[in-house]
Design an enzyme around this catalytic site. Structure first.
Site, PDB file in Angstrom:
ATOM      1  N   HIS A  16      65.379  15.599 -13.472  1.00 20.79           N
ATOM      2  CA  HIS A  16      64.378  14.856 -12.657  1.00 20.79           C
ATOM      3  C   HIS A  16      63.701  16.106 -11.625  1.00 20.79           C
ATOM      4  CE1 HIS A  16      62.582  11.055 -10.757  1.00 20.79           C
ATOM      5  NE2 HIS A  16      62.130  12.096 -10.114  1.00 20.79           N
ATOM      6  N   HIS A  18      59.747  17.585 -10.110  1.00 16.75           N
ATOM      7  CA  HIS A  18      58.297  17.496 -10.072  1.00 16.75           C
ATOM      8  C   HIS A  18      57.885  18.995 -10.135  1.00 16.75           C
ATOM      9  CE1 HIS A  18      57.961  13.153  -9.254  1.00 16.75           C
ATOM     10  NE2 HIS A  18      59.265  13.450  -8.928  1.00 16.75           N
ATOM     11  N   LYS A 102      58.570   7.142 -17.988  1.00 11.81           N
ATOM     12  CA  LYS A 102      58.780   7.147 -16.455  1.00 11.81           C
ATOM     13  C   LYS A 102      58.134   6.075 -16.267  1.00 11.81           C
ATOM     14  CE  LYS A 102      60.540   7.973 -12.472  1.00 11.81           C
ATOM     15  NZ  LYS A 102      60.035   9.003 -11.521  1.00 11.81           N
ATOM     16  N   HIS A 139      61.695   4.546 -11.558  1.00 11.34           N
ATOM     17  CA  HIS A 139      61.590   4.693 -10.122  1.00 11.34           C
ATOM     18  C   HIS A 139      61.986   3.321  -9.652  1.00 11.34           C
ATOM     19  CE1 HIS A 139      60.291   6.305  -6.200  1.00 11.34           C
ATOM     20  NE2 HIS A 139      60.303   4.920  -6.039  1.00 11.34           N
ATOM     21  N   HIS A 177      67.224   9.047  -9.270  1.00 10.01           N
ATOM     22  CA  HIS A 177      67.409   9.217  -7.783  1.00 10.01           C
ATOM     23  C   HIS A 177      68.036   8.044  -7.000  1.00 10.01           C
ATOM     24  CE1 HIS A 177      63.371   7.795  -7.592  1.00 10.01           C
ATOM     25  NE2 HIS A 177      62.812   8.694  -7.924  1.00 10.01           N
ATOM     26  N   ASP A 250      64.897  15.676  -8.343  1.00  8.92           N
ATOM     27  CA  ASP A 250      63.744  15.260  -7.529  1.00  8.92           C
ATOM     28  C   ASP A 250      63.102  15.964  -6.640  1.00  8.92           C
ATOM     29  OD1 ASP A 250      61.777  13.566  -7.449  1.00  8.92           O
ATOM     30  OD2 ASP A 250      62.684  12.213  -5.662  1.00  8.92           O
TER      31      ASP A 250
HETATM   32  O1  DOR Z   1      59.961  11.737  -2.492  1.00 12.06           O
HETATM   33  C1  DOR Z   1      59.485  11.333  -3.807  1.00 12.06           C
HETATM   34  N1  DOR Z   1      58.449  12.238  -4.013  1.00 12.06           N
HETATM   35  N2  DOR Z   1      59.386  10.444  -4.612  1.00 12.06           N
HETATM   36  C2  DOR Z   1      58.947  10.270  -5.535  1.00 12.06           C
HETATM   37  O2  DOR Z   1      59.066   8.976  -6.354  1.00 12.06           O
HETATM   38  C3  DOR Z   1      57.885  10.976  -6.160  1.00 12.06           C
HETATM   39  C4  DOR Z   1      57.910  12.317  -5.520  1.00 12.06           C
HETATM   40  C5  DOR Z   1      56.591  13.002  -5.555  1.00 12.06           C
HETATM   41  O3  DOR Z   1      56.210  13.087  -6.794  1.00 12.06           O
HETATM   42  O4  DOR Z   1      56.116  13.763  -4.601  1.00 12.06           O
HETATM   43 ZN    ZN Z   2      60.711  11.972  -8.456  1.00  7.38          ZN
END
Ligand code: DOR
Ligand code: ZN
Length: 351
Positions: A16, A18, A102, A139, A177, A250
């Site tokens: 997971h 980004h 997702k 989520h 998460h 995450d």
């Molecule tokens: O803290 C987070 N940041 N939780 C999320 O669900 C998304 C993520 C983000 O993309 O910034």
């Molecule tokens: Zn995330």
């Protein structure tokens, strides 16, 4: 001698992460690629990644941030909306590198405005995913502002996820998460179609961290850090050896400017030290022998993918995380443990 302590495990995967796009992506992808063989790339861009073609282009952008001979395999997730069709699911299942969808409840987190407003509206799509063995990555928080932010995961699990699992028991579901004892218990009590990812930061910190010495925007993420009893439940689950729990950082980079403002963004950046922090957590639990399953085996097994053949060696050799990572003309990311010593280092890879 503790300085010489090393640990070699099968190359891990981050289930997971980004990456964003553009300059910030070019800054963060190499951190993940230096540690993990594969990563499950979240689709919450603006606009979100909803089609196979978008995912293919995005994956090419990610690969273009790395040297041509880089051995890194980004796996892609598509963003579920109220308008996702069964036909799209069929196309996604046939596409190389796409392994899941997702589910962002609308308005639950960063770039979730086009997320799903009612899970009951997309049941045919979820049934299609179960048929094709695509994984539903959730989520797991309600977005109802009336619900206390610390209860949103438990409420989502009780009201939405548990009924969904009863309705479509063959659908593979990941509680992404996971942050609560209720989330852990849900995963443990359901069969082998349900799993959870756990971040390093939720294993390391409870909610006090957001207020330690003052308000700390860089410790704010969603789901928000919880009280100590929940952290302990996560640690127990991670160290249990259960195949239902695996690593997903995450890692969610935002610029310092977008976190330190009125309405600061949610997200903790941890990719710069992700494996180093996981190993520190497992060492503190006297569970180093359980790290390989958690970081390198359980996720691949759940997704039905081959385990990595390569190896990663970690060494108990301290280094200091930088206070920030600067990129572009004037941007910076404040990483987890900024300016702090980290006990373990990456010593080598064999892949
Ligand atoms: O803290 C987070 N940041 N939780 C999320 O669900 C998304 C993520 C983000 O993309 O910034
Ligand atoms: Zn995330």
């Amino acid at each position: 001698m503790s300085e010489n302590l090393t640990l070699t495990i099968a190359q891990p995967d981050d289930w997971h992460v980004h990456f964003r796009q553009g300059a910030i992506m070019a800054q963060v992808v190499p951190h993940t690629a230096a540690r993990f063989a594969r990563a499950m790339v979240m689709p919450n861009l603006s606009p979100p990644i909803v089609t196979v073609a978008q995912a293919r282009n995005y994956r090419a952008e990610i690969m273009a941030t790395l040297p041509a001979d880089a051995k890194f395999n980004p796996l892609m997730s598509l963003y579920l909306t109220d308008h996702t069709t069964r036909q799209q699911v069929t196309e996604a299942a046939a596409a190389q590198h796409i392994v899941g969808y997702k589910l962002y409840p609308a308005a639950s987190t960063t770039n979730s405005a086009r997320g799903v407003t009612r899970v009951s509206n997309i049941m045919p799509v979820l049934e299609g995913m179960a048929e094709h063995r695509l994984v539903l990555q959730v989520h797991a928080e309600v977005s109802d502002p009336e619900v206390d932010i610390f209860d949103r995961e438990a409420v989502f699990i009780e009201q939405i996820l548990a009924p969904l699992h009863r309705e479509i028991p063959d659908l593979k579901i990941i509680v992404e998460h996971v942050t609560t004892a209720q989330g852990v218990q849900f995963v443990q009590q359901t069969g082998d179609q349900v799993a959870a990812t756990i971040t390093a930061h939720h294993l390391m910190f409870n909610r006090n961290e957001m207020f330690r010495g003052g308000l700390r925007p860089h410790a704010y993420c969603l789901p928000v850090l919880k009280r100590e009893s929940h952290r302990l439940a996560l640690r127990k689950a991670a160290a249990s050896g259960s195949r239902a729990f695996f690593a997903g950082t995450d890692s969610a980079p935002h610029t310092r400017q977008s976190k330190q403002r009125d309405y600061g963004c949610a997200g903790i950046y941890s990719a710069h030290a992700a494996m180093e922090l996981y190993v520190e957590v497992f060492e503190s639990m006297q569970a180093l022998e359980k790290l390989e399953g958690f970081a390198s085996h359980h996720g691949a097994d759940f997704y039905g993918l081959a385990r990595n053949a390569g190896k990663l060696t970690l060494q108990k050799k301290p280094w200091r995380a930088p206070p920030s990572y600067r990129f572009g003309r004037q941007h910076e990311i404040i990483p987890l443990c900024a300016g702090q010593p980290i006990a373990w280092s990456i010593a080598g890879r064999d892949c």
